[in-house]
Scaffold this motif. Structure first.
Motif, mmCIF file in Angstrom:
data_model
loop_
_atom_site.group_PDB
_atom_site.id
_atom_site.type_symbol
_atom_site.label_atom_id
_atom_site.label_comp_id
_atom_site.label_asym_id
_atom_site.label_seq_id
_atom_site.Cartn_x
_atom_site.Cartn_y
_atom_site.Cartn_z
ATOM 1 N N PRO A 1 8.556 -6.106 9.882
ATOM 2 C CA PRO A 1 7.058 -6.442 9.768
ATOM 3 C C PRO A 1 7.027 -7.467 11.000
ATOM 4 O O PRO A 1 5.941 -7.481 11.546
ATOM 5 C CB PRO A 1 6.950 -7.367 8.255
ATOM 6 N N LEU A 2 7.839 -8.168 11.370
ATOM 7 C CA LEU A 2 7.728 -9.287 12.521
ATOM 8 C C LEU A 2 7.489 -8.320 13.617
ATOM 9 O O LEU A 2 6.864 -8.797 14.901
ATOM 10 C CB LEU A 2 9.018 -10.322 12.550
ATOM 11 N N GLY A 3 8.501 -7.237 13.892
ATOM 12 C CA GLY A 3 8.347 -6.555 14.888
ATOM 13 C C GLY A 3 6.984 -5.814 15.252
ATOM 14 O O GLY A 3 6.466 -5.862 16.557
ATOM 15 N N GLU B 1 4.139 4.586 7.540
ATOM 16 C CA GLU B 1 2.727 5.038 6.843
ATOM 17 C C GLU B 1 1.580 4.005 7.598
ATOM 18 O O GLU B 1 0.643 4.578 7.982
ATOM 19 C CB GLU B 1 2.484 4.927 5.469
ATOM 20 N N PHE B 2 1.965 2.783 7.725
ATOM 21 C CA PHE B 2 1.071 1.758 8.357
ATOM 22 C C PHE B 2 0.862 2.290 9.895
ATOM 23 O O PHE B 2 -0.447 2.048 10.213
ATOM 24 C CB PHE B 2 1.683 0.239 8.219
ATOM 25 N N ILE B 3 1.958 2.510 10.612
ATOM 26 C CA ILE B 3 1.788 2.713 11.832
ATOM 27 C C ILE B 3 1.121 4.089 12.350
ATOM 28 O O ILE B 3 0.079 4.119 13.019
ATOM 29 C CB ILE B 3 3.242 2.877 12.592
ATOM 30 N N ARG C 1 -3.973 6.410 13.992
ATOM 31 C CA ARG C 1 -4.887 7.591 13.833
ATOM 32 C C ARG C 1 -6.299 6.898 14.019
ATOM 33 O O ARG C 1 -7.523 7.523 14.607
ATOM 34 C CB ARG C 1 -4.867 8.222 12.490
ATOM 35 N N ALA C 2 -6.448 5.647 13.158
ATOM 36 C CA ALA C 2 -7.655 4.943 13.175
ATOM 37 C C ALA C 2 -8.087 4.250 14.467
ATOM 38 O O ALA C 2 -9.270 3.950 14.827
ATOM 39 C CB ALA C 2 -7.655 3.754 12.015
ATOM 40 N N ARG C 3 -7.179 4.220 15.383
ATOM 41 C CA ARG C 3 -7.297 3.434 16.768
ATOM 42 C C ARG C 3 -7.903 1.925 16.449
ATOM 43 O O ARG C 3 -8.356 1.253 17.167
ATOM 44 C CB ARG C 3 -8.027 4.087 17.514
ATOM 45 N N ALA C 4 -7.427 1.489 15.243
ATOM 46 C CA ALA C 4 -8.116 -0.043 14.884
ATOM 47 C C ALA C 4 -7.122 -0.654 13.870
ATOM 48 O O ALA C 4 -6.587 0.240 12.938
ATOM 49 C CB ALA C 4 -9.282 0.064 14.478
ATOM 50 N N PHE C 5 -7.189 -1.827 13.616
ATOM 51 C CA PHE C 5 -6.329 -2.693 12.516
ATOM 52 C C PHE C 5 -7.054 -4.103 12.700
ATOM 53 O O PHE C 5 -7.797 -4.364 13.688
ATOM 54 C CB PHE C 5 -5.032 -2.766 12.923
ATOM 55 N N ASP C 6 -6.748 -4.797 11.527
ATOM 56 C CA ASP C 6 -7.149 -5.945 11.453
ATOM 57 C C ASP C 6 -6.128 -6.912 10.729
ATOM 58 O O ASP C 6 -5.219 -6.374 10.246
ATOM 59 C CB ASP C 6 -8.544 -6.233 10.890
ATOM 60 N N MET C 7 -6.661 -8.408 10.474
ATOM 61 C CA MET C 7 -5.435 -9.060 9.757
ATOM 62 C C MET C 7 -5.296 -8.516 8.359
ATOM 63 O O MET C 7 -4.364 -8.578 7.746
ATOM 64 C CB MET C 7 -5.980 -10.415 9.613
ATOM 65 N N LYS C 8 -6.378 -7.992 7.680
ATOM 66 C CA LYS C 8 -6.075 -7.536 6.356
ATOM 67 C C LYS C 8 -5.215 -6.398 6.199
ATOM 68 O O LYS C 8 -4.351 -6.134 5.420
ATOM 69 C CB LYS C 8 -7.648 -7.267 5.714
ATOM 70 N N SER C 9 -5.493 -5.230 7.127
ATOM 71 C CA SER C 9 -4.942 -4.153 7.025
ATOM 72 C C SER C 9 -3.208 -4.343 7.375
ATOM 73 O O SER C 9 -2.493 -3.889 6.687
ATOM 74 C CB SER C 9 -5.397 -2.967 8.045
ATOM 75 N N TYR C 10 -3.046 -5.207 8.244
ATOM 76 C CA TYR C 10 -1.503 -5.774 8.345
ATOM 77 C C TYR C 10 -0.982 -6.249 7.248
ATOM 78 O O TYR C 10 0.092 -6.174 6.814
ATOM 79 C CB TYR C 10 -1.583 -6.530 9.521
ATOM 80 N N GLU C 11 -1.804 -7.277 6.776
ATOM 81 C CA GLU C 11 -1.197 -8.046 5.555
ATOM 82 C C GLU C 11 -1.048 -7.079 4.269
ATOM 83 O O GLU C 11 -0.136 -7.490 3.315
ATOM 84 C CB GLU C 11 -2.193 -9.409 5.173
ATOM 85 N N PHE D 1 -0.108 -4.270 4.387
ATOM 86 C CA PHE D 1 1.204 -3.522 4.529
ATOM 87 C C PHE D 1 2.453 -4.632 4.386
ATOM 88 O O PHE D 1 3.699 -4.496 3.545
ATOM 89 C CB PHE D 1 1.414 -2.894 6.024
ATOM 90 N N SER D 2 2.464 -5.884 5.180
ATOM 91 C CA SER D 2 3.250 -6.671 5.029
ATOM 92 C C SER D 2 3.502 -7.285 3.487
ATOM 93 O O SER D 2 4.554 -7.572 3.061
ATOM 94 C CB SER D 2 3.410 -7.866 6.016
ATOM 95 N N GLY D 3 2.515 -7.471 2.947
ATOM 96 C CA GLY D 3 2.526 -7.820 1.453
ATOM 97 C C GLY D 3 3.305 -6.814 0.425
ATOM 98 O O GLY D 3 3.890 -7.323 -0.374
ATOM 99 N N SER D 4 2.984 -5.729 0.906
ATOM 100 C CA SER D 4 3.790 -4.565 -0.021
ATOM 101 C C SER D 4 5.209 -4.450 0.123
ATOM 102 O O SER D 4 5.882 -3.937 -0.908
ATOM 103 C CB SER D 4 3.174 -3.004 0.536
ATOM 104 N N VAL D 5 5.838 -4.779 1.153
ATOM 105 C CA VAL D 5 7.146 -4.686 1.420
ATOM 106 C C VAL D 5 8.044 -6.128 1.137
ATOM 107 O O VAL D 5 8.857 -5.946 1.348
ATOM 108 C CB VAL D 5 7.624 -4.145 2.821
ATOM 109 N N TYR D 6 7.106 -7.230 0.795
ATOM 110 C CA TYR D 6 7.889 -8.537 0.479
ATOM 111 C C TYR D 6 9.026 -8.341 -0.537
ATOM 112 O O TYR D 6 10.025 -9.059 -0.060
ATOM 113 C CB TYR D 6 6.735 -9.510 0.393
ATOM 114 N N PRO D 7 8.850 -7.821 -1.578
ATOM 115 C CA PRO D 7 9.845 -7.828 -2.494
ATOM 116 C C PRO D 7 11.164 -7.258 -1.955
ATOM 117 O O PRO D 7 12.371 -7.398 -2.040
ATOM 118 C CB PRO D 7 9.215 -7.047 -3.663
ATOM 119 N N SER D 8 10.785 -6.097 -1.034
ATOM 120 C CA SER D 8 12.112 -5.483 -0.395
ATOM 121 C C SER D 8 12.863 -6.566 0.592
ATOM 122 O O SER D 8 14.156 -6.385 0.772
ATOM 123 C CB SER D 8 11.723 -4.261 0.502
#
Length: 358
Positions: free
Chosen positions: A89-91, A171-173, A178-188, A190-197
């Motif tokens: 996620p940091l990368g 999946e996030f990438i 495809r959307a050619r767009a992202f924002d803080m929410k879409s990134y979070e 993703f990052s929130g979903s992998v935090y337990p891992s």
């Protein structure tokens, strides 16, 4: 002004300069002698363990009498692998951050994110899609790791957590490109979903580091002997971002003489990874050791100032704080301190009330 007057003024200025240069020479001579003592002392330091923090869990060097006895990386490579995938996620953040919208902070983050900091990080803004190619390139690196993950032969739950992180990143990438767009929410999302891992990976990295460092410290203690080990110094070199509660320091202190941990476990903050960590550590340790003795002998009449020289405190700090706190000026400092035993505005507090003021 007459010629004689000018010559007299020049002569007075020259004498003043010479006098002040002579005073500066005293400090230069002190520094030269101090440096010589430090260089010679370096050859007699020991036992010392020097730790350079790195991506493999730390490079450990045992030094005695200024000489390297052994140097190795004691932590199992599972440590490095677990952290590597946890950094996914940091990368991704590092690629996308410059292109965030600095004016669009999530309400849930409003009290945590400094708007000024965000504007500096999001220096490109959302007006360009220059992030697409580097994000795809990093995605290819992640996909390659996922394809070969089974061959790494990781412990079961670590394998599963790594797979979860890599697959979610894929999946996030893919969606973001495809959307050619992202924002803080879409990134979070993703990052929130992998935090337990990520926490699972952190567990395995910690477990491997404790085991590796613990085994090495136990072996080195037997090698050095209990008597010498009781005076062991440990110097841990680390960057500012991991300066407090450093992972190696936390583990190491459990194997040291507990009465000396506060003075003999030294977390040395560096601006960047030094070319020669051992030389850097020994140079700093030599200064610390010689200052420990100098402090008591030079400031024998004042334990407070002696303790300052032995620690991280600048010797002028107490005086400056007192002057600022009392509203004193440089012009009145002498009147406040001169000849006053135990005067609070003076940093030279005497060891006893009977001791004459310095």
């Amino acid at each position: 002004m007459s010629t004689a007057g000018i010559a007299h003024a020049d002569s007075a200025a020259d004498r003043q300069k010479a006098a002040r240069d002579a005073m500066r020479a005293v400090n230069a001579g002190m520094r030269s002698n101090y440096a010589t003592l430090k260089a010679n002392l370096t050859q007699h330091l020991g036992p010392v363990i020097i730790v350079q923090n790195d991506s493999q869990g730390g490079t450990y060097t045992l030094v005695d009498n200024g000489q390297k006895i052994e140097q190795l990386q004691p932590v199992d490579e599972i440590f490095e692998l677990a952290k590597s995938i946890a950094h996914v996620p940091l990368g991704i953040f590092s690629v996308l951050a410059p292109y965030l919208d600095p004016n669009n902070i999530l309400p849930s983050q409003a009290k945590y994110i400094d708007p000024h900091d965000l504007k500096m990080v999001a220096f490109a803004g959302p007006r360009t899609t220059a992030w697409i190619t580097p994000l795809q390139d990093f995605g290819n690196t992640l996909d390659n790791a996922r394809r070969q993950l089974e061959e790494a032969r990781l412990p079961g739950d670590l394998h599963d957590s790594c797979a979860k992180i890599l697959e979610a990143a894929h999946e996030f990438i893919a969606h973001t490109v495809r959307a050619r767009a992202f924002d803080m929410k879409s990134y979070e999302d993703f990052s929130g979903s992998v935090y337990p891992s990520i926490r699972t990976n952190m567990y395995w990295a910690s477990k491997m580091q404790i085991s590796g460092v613990g085994n090495l410290m136990t072996r080195w203690r037997q090698q050095v002997g209990d008597d010498a080990w009781s005076g062991l110094y440990v110097v841990v070199l680390t960057l500012w971002t991991t300066y407090e509660l450093n992972q190696n320091s936390i583990i190491i202190k459990n194997f040291m003489n507990q009465e000396k941990v506060q003075t003999h476990l030294i977390d040395l903050m560096t601006a960047q990874i030094p070319t020669d960590a051992v030389a850097t550590a020994l140079d700093n340790l030599a200064r610390i050791v010689q200052d420990n003795i100098a402090a008591e002998m030079v400031f024998c009449a004042d334990q407070t100032t002696a303790d300052a020289l032995k620690g991280k405190q600048d010797l002028l700090s107490t005086e400056i704080l007192q002057l600022l706190g009392n509203g004193a000026t440089a012009g009145t400092a002498g009147a406040l301190t001169k000849g006053r035993a135990n005067q609070l505005v003076c940093p030279f507090h005497n060891r006893t009330a009977a001791t004459a003021a310095v």
